[in-house]
Design an enzyme around this catalytic site. Structure first.
Site, mmCIF file in Angstrom:
data_model
loop_
_atom_site.group_PDB
_atom_site.id
_atom_site.type_symbol
_atom_site.label_atom_id
_atom_site.label_comp_id
_atom_site.label_asym_id
_atom_site.label_seq_id
_atom_site.Cartn_x
_atom_site.Cartn_y
_atom_site.Cartn_z
ATOM 1 N N CYS A 104 -7.463 12.324 40.621
ATOM 2 C CA CYS A 104 -7.602 13.221 39.490
ATOM 3 C C CYS A 104 -6.337 13.105 38.656
ATOM 4 O O CYS A 104 -5.393 12.439 39.073
ATOM 5 C CB CYS A 104 -7.866 14.641 39.963
ATOM 6 S SG CYS A 104 -6.419 15.480 40.528
ATOM 7 N N ARG A 107 -4.491 12.866 45.588
ATOM 8 C CA ARG A 107 -5.148 13.971 46.293
ATOM 9 C C ARG A 107 -6.027 13.525 47.463
ATOM 10 O O ARG A 107 -7.266 13.655 47.434
ATOM 11 C CB ARG A 107 -5.919 14.845 45.303
ATOM 12 C CG ARG A 107 -4.992 15.359 44.212
ATOM 13 C CD ARG A 107 -5.628 16.357 43.300
ATOM 14 N NE ARG A 107 -5.737 17.681 43.893
ATOM 15 C CZ ARG A 107 -6.032 18.761 43.187
ATOM 16 N NH1 ARG A 107 -6.244 18.679 41.908
ATOM 17 N NH2 ARG A 107 -6.116 19.937 43.774
HETATM 18 C C1 UD1 Z 1 -5.283 23.958 45.666
HETATM 19 C C2 UD1 Z 1 -5.673 24.566 44.336
HETATM 20 C C3 UD1 Z 1 -4.870 23.960 43.205
HETATM 21 C C4 UD1 Z 1 -3.387 24.049 43.510
HETATM 22 C C5 UD1 Z 1 -3.071 23.479 44.899
HETATM 23 C C6 UD1 Z 1 -1.615 23.691 45.304
HETATM 24 C C7 UD1 Z 1 -8.015 25.123 44.706
HETATM 25 C C8 UD1 Z 1 -9.423 24.887 44.338
HETATM 26 N N1 UD1 Z 1 -7.100 24.343 44.110
HETATM 27 O O1 UD1 Z 1 -5.645 22.571 45.595
HETATM 28 O O2 UD1 Z 1 -5.168 24.675 42.002
HETATM 29 O O3 UD1 Z 1 -2.666 23.313 42.541
HETATM 30 O O4 UD1 Z 1 -3.884 24.130 45.886
HETATM 31 O O5 UD1 Z 1 -1.272 25.012 45.239
HETATM 32 O O6 UD1 Z 1 -7.701 26.017 45.479
HETATM 33 N N2 UD1 Z 1 -2.665 16.651 50.539
HETATM 34 C C9 UD1 Z 1 -2.662 15.586 51.407
HETATM 35 N N3 UD1 Z 1 -3.683 15.479 52.307
HETATM 36 C C10 UD1 Z 1 -4.683 16.389 52.372
HETATM 37 C C11 UD1 Z 1 -4.672 17.478 51.482
HETATM 38 C C12 UD1 Z 1 -3.651 17.591 50.575
HETATM 39 O O7 UD1 Z 1 -1.771 14.741 51.362
HETATM 40 O O8 UD1 Z 1 -5.569 16.241 53.216
HETATM 41 C C13 UD1 Z 1 -1.581 16.766 49.542
HETATM 42 C C14 UD1 Z 1 -2.125 16.679 48.122
HETATM 43 O O9 UD1 Z 1 -2.259 15.334 47.709
HETATM 44 C C15 UD1 Z 1 -1.087 17.409 47.338
HETATM 45 C C16 UD1 Z 1 -0.613 18.489 48.320
HETATM 46 O O10 UD1 Z 1 -1.027 18.058 49.610
HETATM 47 O O11 UD1 Z 1 -0.004 16.567 47.033
HETATM 48 C C17 UD1 Z 1 -1.172 19.860 48.039
HETATM 49 O O12 UD1 Z 1 -2.561 19.833 48.075
HETATM 50 P P1 UD1 Z 1 -3.460 21.076 48.546
HETATM 51 O O13 UD1 Z 1 -2.566 22.197 48.953
HETATM 52 O O14 UD1 Z 1 -4.455 20.592 49.523
HETATM 53 O O15 UD1 Z 1 -4.173 21.476 47.188
HETATM 54 P P2 UD1 Z 1 -5.699 21.695 46.948
HETATM 55 O O16 UD1 Z 1 -6.300 22.524 48.022
HETATM 56 O O17 UD1 Z 1 -6.343 20.408 46.585
#
Ligand code: UD1
Length: 420
Positions: free
Chosen positions: A118, A123
């Site tokens: 995205c 992500r």
């Molecule tokens: C949620 C929010 C978004 C917010 C983000 C961080 C929703 C719908 N969206 O997104 O608005 O900006 O939290 O506060 O609630 N990551 C990994 N592996 C994974 C999952 C995440 O490496 O399996 C990394 C992501 O690439 C990113 C970081 O962790 O760099 C944070 O992601 P995450 O906390 O999971 O955000 P979202 O749940 O996608």
């Protein structure tokens, strides 16, 4: 293509009401797939993403009724046998991946299109999958889909998250509610949306403790029932309107907030010299004496939210001195900076840091939203820029802000939506 036309709006005043939290409601809607019986969700904001989630729930066998006037959504699973979430739907919204936990828990299988990249970074979902595997799910990836299968039952386990991912915490939490035995999520995300989800699940009959801390304990139960739940107010929408008041050096009342959820923002704005006074269900934001610049580092909650980074960037572009913003959550969340620079902002990006040198004024320009929060930041910049700012690609903004132009108009902002 629709656009927002924003003109200088020097003196905002009055009251603005914050809607229910997008990031809470989407997950709570997904969690309704776990219920045997009807769920009624209150304060559901009329957002594009909510409509995508409605389509997704329907495609997964739920009957959904959304009363936009009442902001009330009723949903009930009619066909609990469907386990495929199509690319057409999941591709429209990254958060769709959170249907995987509930599907695995109740239907023992989930086949969900992999979320693509995205505008703010790659992500990945590796942490979600690591959690599912620890609960005994067989996970396979192929042809753009991720498929999870449970043979027999899911079994509780200890899951340490390498990073406190919001989505992974939510997905694992939902999956674990119906697993046999106890699951412990360590280094869990602590965002208020996690606590809201846990309170919804607890009403449904789940056994959860520690939500809102870094260790969440879930004791699996046999089944969950339908319940009524009111979604928490959107802390990012609230923060965006707080910054609207600050950047225009105005005083406004932001209604329907939970100040504890805004603590990281309130503390930064107070450091900037803004006077914040809670009253009733809202707070006054008074920046009539101006504001100073601040440095910011985005962090998982209770740190400064990445979803407010762009709005603070807009605020710092017209503030005396040089200030630094460090983004530690997403790898690519400075895309919109080029748009601010087209308005005359002086910003230097070096990896995950942006150095912002304040300028006397911004100039209205034609700019485009690169993502949801960036679109809001460009509108904020337009409120203080000289002349007319036209913000394009506003479907991003509509994903997460309810009638942003109408709400801003109600406090005196010069903004209109132009259909094109
Ligand atoms: C949620 C929010 C978004 C917010 C983000 C961080 C929703 C719908 N969206 O997104 O608005 O900006 O939290 O506060 O609630 N990551 C990994 N592996 C994974 C999952 C995440 O490496 O399996 C990394 C992501 O690439 C990113 C970081 O962790 O760099 C944070 O992601 P995450 O906390 O999971 O955000 P979202 O749940 O996608």
């Amino acid at each position: 293509m629709d656009k927002f036309v924003v003109e200088t709006s020097p003196n905002l005043q009055g009251s603005i009401r914050v809607s229910g939290a997008k990031n809470s409601v989407l997950i709570i809607m997904a969690a309704s797939l776990l219920a045997e019986g009807e769920c009624v969700i209150e304060d559901v904001p009329n957002l594009l993403d909510v409509h995508v989630m409605i389509d997704l729930l329907r495609s997964l066998g739920s009957e959904v009724h959304y009363d936009i006037e009442k902001e009330q959504l009723t949903t009930k699973v009619i066909d609990p046998t469907i386990t495929d979430a199509s690319y057409e739907l999941t591709n429209r919204m990254r958060a769709s991946i959170v249907v995987m936990g509930p599907l695995l828990a109740r239907r023992k299988r989930a086949n969900v299109a992999l979320p693509g990249g995205c505008p703010i970074g790659a992500r990945p979902i590796d942490l979600h999958l690591k959690g599912f595997r620890r609960l005994g799910v067989n996970v396979e990836i192929g042809h753009g889909y991720v498929e999870g299968r449970v043979d027999g039952d899911m079994h509780g386990n200890t899951i340490y998250l390498d990073f406190p991912s919001v989505g992974a915490t939510e997905n694992i939490l939902m999956a674990a509610t119906l697993a046999k035995g106890t699951t412990i999520i360590e280094n869990a995300a602590q965002e208020p949306e996690i606590t809201d989800l846990a309170s919804f699940l607890t009403k449904m009959g789940a056994n959860i403790s520690g939500a809102g801390t870094s260790t969440i304990r879930i004791k699996g139960v046999e089944k969950l029932k339908g319940v009524r739940h009111q979604v928490i107010p959107d802390r990012i929408e609230a923060g965006t309107y707080m910054v609207a008041s600050v950047i225009t050096k105005s005083k406004i009342f932001v209604d329907n907030v939970l100040p504890t959820h805004l603590r990281p923002l309130i503390s930064k704005l107070e450091e900037a010299g803004v006077i914040i006074t809670p009253e009733g269900n809202g707070l006054y934001v008074d920046a009539r004496n101006g504001y100073k610049g601040v440095d910011i580092t985005t962090l998982p909650y209770p740190g400064f939210p990445t979803d407010m980074q762009a709005q603070f960037m807009a605020m710092l572009t017209v503030c005396e001195g040089v200030h630094r913003i460090r983004e530690t959550i997403f790898e690519n969340r400075f895309m919109y900076v080029n748009e601010l620079m087209r308005m005359g902002a002086k910003i230097n990006i070096d990896g995950s840091s942006a150095m912002v040198s304040g300028v006397n004024h911004l100039e209205g320009a034609q700019v485009k939203s690169t993502d949801l929060r960036a679109g809001a930041a460009l509108i904020l910049a337009g409120l203080v820029a000289k002349g007319k700012t036209e913000v394009f690609e506003i479907h991003h903004v509509d994903r997460g802000f309810v009638s942003i132009e109408k709400k801003l108009q109600s406090i005196g902002a010069n903004i209109k939506r132009v259909q094109g």
